[in-house]
Scaffold this motif. Structure first.
Motif, short mmCIF file in Angstrom:
data_model
loop_
_atom_site.label_atom_id
_atom_site.label_comp_id
_atom_site.label_asym_id
_atom_site.label_seq_id
_atom_site.Cartn_x
_atom_site.Cartn_y
_atom_site.Cartn_z
N HIS A 1 -13.74 45.21 -5.85
CA HIS A 1 -14.42 44.09 -5.22
C HIS A 1 -14.06 44.11 -3.75
O HIS A 1 -12.94 43.83 -3.38
CB HIS A 1 -14.00 42.78 -5.86
N ARG A 2 -15.00 44.52 -2.92
CA ARG A 2 -14.66 44.64 -1.50
C ARG A 2 -14.32 43.27 -0.94
O ARG A 2 -14.97 42.28 -1.21
CB ARG A 2 -15.82 45.26 -0.72
N HIS B 1 -14.14 40.74 2.03
CA HIS B 1 -15.04 40.58 3.18
C HIS B 1 -14.24 40.78 4.44
O HIS B 1 -13.54 39.88 4.89
CB HIS B 1 -15.68 39.20 3.15
N ASP B 2 -14.34 42.02 4.97
CA ASP B 2 -13.53 42.30 6.17
C ASP B 2 -14.39 42.20 7.43
O ASP B 2 -14.01 42.68 8.47
CB ASP B 2 -12.93 43.71 6.04
N GLU B 3 -15.59 41.59 7.27
CA GLU B 3 -16.46 41.42 8.46
C GLU B 3 -16.75 39.93 8.66
O GLU B 3 -16.55 39.12 7.77
CB GLU B 3 -17.77 42.20 8.26
N LEU B 4 -17.31 39.63 9.84
CA LEU B 4 -17.54 38.21 10.18
C LEU B 4 -18.91 37.77 9.64
O LEU B 4 -19.75 38.64 9.42
CB LEU B 4 -17.47 38.04 11.69
N ARG C 1 -19.50 47.25 15.42
CA ARG C 1 -19.03 45.96 14.89
C ARG C 1 -18.41 45.12 16.01
O ARG C 1 -18.72 43.93 16.16
CB ARG C 1 -18.03 46.25 13.78
N ASP D 1 -19.80 41.55 17.47
CA ASP D 1 -19.04 40.29 17.50
C ASP D 1 -18.97 39.72 18.90
O ASP D 1 -19.07 38.51 19.10
CB ASP D 1 -17.62 40.52 16.96
N ARG E 1 -18.94 30.54 4.86
CA ARG E 1 -18.53 31.94 4.91
C ARG E 1 -17.04 32.12 5.18
O ARG E 1 -16.42 33.08 4.71
CB ARG E 1 -19.33 32.68 5.98
N TYR E 2 -16.45 31.18 5.89
CA TYR E 2 -15.06 31.39 6.35
C TYR E 2 -14.05 30.53 5.61
O TYR E 2 -13.00 30.21 6.13
CB TYR E 2 -14.98 31.13 7.86
N LEU F 1 -6.63 43.67 11.75
CA LEU F 1 -8.03 43.27 11.51
C LEU F 1 -8.07 41.83 11.02
O LEU F 1 -8.92 41.04 11.43
CB LEU F 1 -8.67 44.21 10.48
N ASN G 1 -10.15 38.98 12.78
CA ASN G 1 -11.15 38.22 12.03
C ASN G 1 -10.82 36.73 12.06
O ASN G 1 -11.69 35.88 12.29
CB ASN G 1 -11.22 38.70 10.58
N LYS H 1 -13.16 33.90 13.59
CA LYS H 1 -13.72 32.89 12.68
C LYS H 1 -13.45 31.49 13.22
O LYS H 1 -14.33 30.63 13.24
CB LYS H 1 -13.10 33.05 11.28
N TRP I 1 -20.13 32.48 -0.03
CA TRP I 1 -20.23 33.54 1.00
C TRP I 1 -21.66 34.11 0.99
O TRP I 1 -22.29 34.25 2.03
CB TRP I 1 -19.22 34.67 0.70
N TYR J 1 -24.95 44.78 13.71
CA TYR J 1 -24.28 44.84 12.40
C TYR J 1 -24.99 45.82 11.49
O TYR J 1 -24.36 46.52 10.69
CB TYR J 1 -24.22 43.44 11.76
N ARG K 1 -20.75 52.66 8.53
CA ARG K 1 -19.72 52.55 7.48
C ARG K 1 -20.18 53.25 6.21
O ARG K 1 -19.41 53.91 5.53
CB ARG K 1 -19.41 51.08 7.19
#
Lengths: 10, 227
Positions: free
Chosen positions: A4-5, A7-10, B5, B9, B47-48, B69, B73, B77, B133, B175, B182
């Motif tokens: 389960h990745r 969430h390492d992105e915004l 990325r 941002d 999301r955050y 990272l 992040n 955020k 999310w 993105y 990626r």
């Protein structure tokens, strides 16, 4: 395995 | 983390500063859809939520899982949440008298309900955090709709507003490039939910991008839409 990745992105 | 990325941002961060600068400098929020800004606060709030988890680890000095990272992040955020709430705050307090609510006629349920239903059906995991999310990903893709409707209604935008729209639309386009990169470089990377939503989101800006580049080429000050 379908890791389960985290969430390492915004 | 890759250059696409990071630049995405930074472009996103720039969009907040352009909008806040415009609102402060002109002391007005004319031509800015409150509904779209409100949707963005909802997007980032849903999301955050993992912020609580990360901040919890930090205040208990549990730095085992805190990487560079994670810090990047977490910092971004908090910035995005603060900026989007500040914009909504400005539009409902200091600049309320200049609000364009009369023309901000988009019906929010038309995007909230479908995104909620889709998030319950198409998600990576049926857990609260993951569904919220996913909801935020779907909602962000269409959150610009009220702003686009207002822009069409107005028929034109001043240059700062058009730069704002370019930044907020362009960041997700970067993105998309980041996801291609990626996918090409990381063996098990797949992010199809964000990819499809991001593609729709960028496509929604397509029409705007066209007129924005026409304006840049023709050196016009204001962005003109066909009447």
């Amino acid at each position: 395995a379908a890791v389960h990745r985290d969430h390492d992105e915004l | 983390m890759n250059i696409f990325r990071i630049s995405a941002d930074l472009l996103h961060l720039a969009s907040f500063f352009i909008l806040i600068f415009k609102m402060k400098a002109t002391k007005s929020c004319k031509g800015i859809s409150f509904k779209t800004q409100l949707m963005y606060t909802l997007v980032f709030t849903c999301r955050y939520l993992d912020l609580f988890h990360v901040l919890g680890m930090m205040i208990t000095f549990n730095f085992a899982h805190i990487t560079g990272l994670t810090l990047y992040n977490t910092f971004m955020k908090i910035l995005f949440l603060a900026a989007s709430y500040y914009i909504v705050y400005l539009m409902r307090t200091e600049l309320k008298s200049t609000s364009d609510d009369a023309r901000d006629t988009f019906v929010l349920w038309h995007i909230l309900a479908p995104c909620a239903v889709l998030a319950l059906i198409f998600n990576a995991q049926f857990t609260i955090l993951e569904i919220l999310w996913t909801f935020s990903i779907y909602l962000e893709a269409v959150a610009v709709m009220p702003q686009l409707m207002l822009l069409i209604e107005t028929g034109e935008a001043d240059s700062l507003s058009s730069h704002y729209m370019f930044a907020v639309g362009g960041y997700r386009a970067l993105y998309l490039v980041n996801w291609v990169y990626r996918y090409a470089t990381e063996p098990y990377y797949s992010n199809w939910i964000a990819w499809i939503a991001g593609f729709v989101q960028t496509a929604l800006f397509g029409d705007f991008f066209y007129y924005y580049f026409v304006k840049i080429m023709s050196g016009d000050a204001a962005l003109k839409l066909p009447t």
